[in-house]
Design an enzyme around this catalytic site. Structure first.
Site, short mmCIF file in Angstrom:
data_model
loop_
_atom_site.label_atom_id
_atom_site.label_comp_id
_atom_site.label_asym_id
_atom_site.label_seq_id
_atom_site.Cartn_x
_atom_site.Cartn_y
_atom_site.Cartn_z
N ASP A 51 0.88 -1.17 0.00
CA ASP A 51 0.00 0.00 0.00
C ASP A 51 0.92 1.22 0.00
O ASP A 51 1.52 1.56 1.03
CB ASP A 51 -0.89 -0.02 1.25
CG ASP A 51 -1.71 1.26 1.40
OD1 ASP A 51 -1.65 2.13 0.50
OD2 ASP A 51 -2.42 1.40 2.42
N ALA A 75 -2.83 5.91 -9.25
CA ALA A 75 -3.69 7.09 -9.03
C ALA A 75 -5.13 6.63 -8.88
O ALA A 75 -5.50 5.55 -9.34
CB ALA A 75 -3.59 8.06 -10.20
N THR A 77 -8.40 7.42 -10.44
CA THR A 77 -8.74 8.12 -11.69
C THR A 77 -10.23 8.14 -12.00
O THR A 77 -10.65 8.75 -12.97
CB THR A 77 -8.01 7.47 -12.88
OG1 THR A 77 -8.39 6.08 -12.94
CG2 THR A 77 -6.50 7.57 -12.74
N THR A 116 -3.01 14.43 -16.41
CA THR A 116 -4.26 14.32 -17.14
C THR A 116 -4.69 15.64 -17.80
O THR A 116 -4.32 16.72 -17.34
CB THR A 116 -5.38 13.87 -16.17
OG1 THR A 116 -6.66 13.90 -16.81
CG2 THR A 116 -5.46 14.80 -14.95
N ASP A 117 -5.50 15.51 -18.84
CA ASP A 117 -6.14 16.68 -19.46
C ASP A 117 -7.15 17.35 -18.53
O ASP A 117 -7.54 18.49 -18.75
CB ASP A 117 -6.84 16.27 -20.77
CG ASP A 117 -7.89 15.19 -20.56
OD1 ASP A 117 -7.67 14.27 -19.73
OD2 ASP A 117 -8.95 15.22 -21.23
N TYR A 139 -10.83 15.49 -8.83
CA TYR A 139 -9.79 14.68 -9.47
C TYR A 139 -8.76 15.59 -10.16
O TYR A 139 -7.55 15.46 -9.94
CB TYR A 139 -10.43 13.72 -10.48
CG TYR A 139 -9.45 13.09 -11.43
CD1 TYR A 139 -8.49 12.19 -10.96
CD2 TYR A 139 -9.46 13.38 -12.79
CE1 TYR A 139 -7.57 11.60 -11.83
CE2 TYR A 139 -8.55 12.80 -13.67
CZ TYR A 139 -7.60 11.91 -13.18
OH TYR A 139 -6.70 11.34 -14.04
N LYS A 143 -4.68 16.15 -9.29
CA LYS A 143 -3.63 15.89 -10.29
C LYS A 143 -2.79 17.16 -10.54
O LYS A 143 -1.58 17.08 -10.75
CB LYS A 143 -4.24 15.38 -11.60
CG LYS A 143 -4.91 14.02 -11.49
CD LYS A 143 -3.99 12.91 -11.00
CE LYS A 143 -3.07 12.42 -12.09
NZ LYS A 143 -2.22 11.28 -11.62
#
Length: 299
Positions: A51, A75, A77, A116-117, A139, A143
């Protein structure tokens, strides 16, 4: 020989990276960190069940393996679940990155991190690496925080931003857009797919290759990785039907407003890929071209 720790090695990208690096085992020693049993279907690499949100255990295991490179694919996501489980999301998406940064600072380790976008608001599309982020969801916020931790650090970092990753590996814990559309249409199920959100999906094999290139070339900074043409999610689903010879008529249009998702999504993301072409020398392709290659791998 480079020692590479891959966090989240049981995931779609994690397993793809394990497979890619083990094509040349004389060049890379691969160590996979993930929860539970090794799900990659192979035993020719070191696997650690861990973990990684437990900083003590994470530092302990990193001290054992002393990696030259860490690729952080771990992650949370699932965008809607992140809204409902903010504490869990923050631990995995932000705190883990701060631990990896701290280790990398002390040990001169190259850290490759996936982003991420969704750090963008989707007002314009075709985002450059230098464009100003403005996340709409929790989210996206986490990020972005993770990126900021790395950008303000003294380590060698590579951030690879990506969009709608798809593909297939030995043991999948969750689906992705291509498999969801393909599997549903094969069962004759109707799908409602959003028409006013635009993306540039990423084939996992191309994303794994981008990770490898950034390691081999020791390229640092932020890079965009995706296919090279902006499409609506509805068009993406139709393209999947077309390539796999399935019934397009089962795909029904819906607007984002009608869909009413828990977390807000950017309307139009997509990337400018010029820096990736020039510095990583990764030649990106259209979604359809990548999809045809993926289809060949499935047969």
């Amino acid at each position: 020989m480079k020692r590479i720790v891959i966090t989240g090695s049981n995931g779609l990208l994690g397993q793809s990276l394990v497979n890619l690096f083990l094509e040349t085992p004389e060049k890379y020693q691969v160590i996979g960190f993930s929860r539970g049993e090794n799900r990659s279907g192979r035993s020719d690499f070191e696997y650690v069940s861990i973990d990684i949100t437990d900083s003590e255990k994470l530092f302990e295991k990193l001290a054992v393996y002393k990696p030259d490179v860490i690729v952080n694919t771990a992650a949370m996501t699932h965008v809607d679940k992140c809204e409902d489980n903010k504490e869990k999301c923050y631990r995995l998406n932000v705190e883990v990155v701060s631990y990896l940064k701290a280790y990398s600072e002390k040990n001169n380790t190259h850290l490759v991190h996936l982003s991420t976008d969704f750090i963008f608001d989707g007002e314009k599309g075709y985002y450059k690496e230098t464009d100003t982020p403005n996340p709409l969801s929790y989210y996206g916020e986490t990020k972005l925080k993770a990126e900021q931790i790395l950008v303000s650090s003294r380590i060698d970092y590579t951030i690879l931003r990506t969009i709608l990753v798809y593909g297939k590996v030995f043991d999948m814990s969750r689906s992705n857009i291509v498999l969801w559309v393909k599997d549903s249409l094969e069962k004759g199920k109707e799908l409602t797919v959003v028409t006013d959100q635009y993306r540039m999906p990423t084939y996992v094999e191309e994303l794994a290759l981008a990770c490898k290139l950034s390691i081999d070339k020791q390229t640092t900074g932020v890079f965009n990785i995706s296919s090279n043409k902006l499409m609506s999610v509805f068009e993406i689903a139709q393209c999947v039907a077309e390539v796999f010879g399935l019934d397009k008529n089962l795909i029904k249009p819906i607007t984002a407003k009608e869909l009413n998702q828990r977390a807000k999504r950017p309307a139009k993301s997509g990337f400018d890929l010029n820096k990736t072409h020039q510095e990583l020398t990764l030649k990106t392709r259209s979604f359809k071209e990548d999809l045809l290659e993926f289809k060949q791998k499935l047969t």
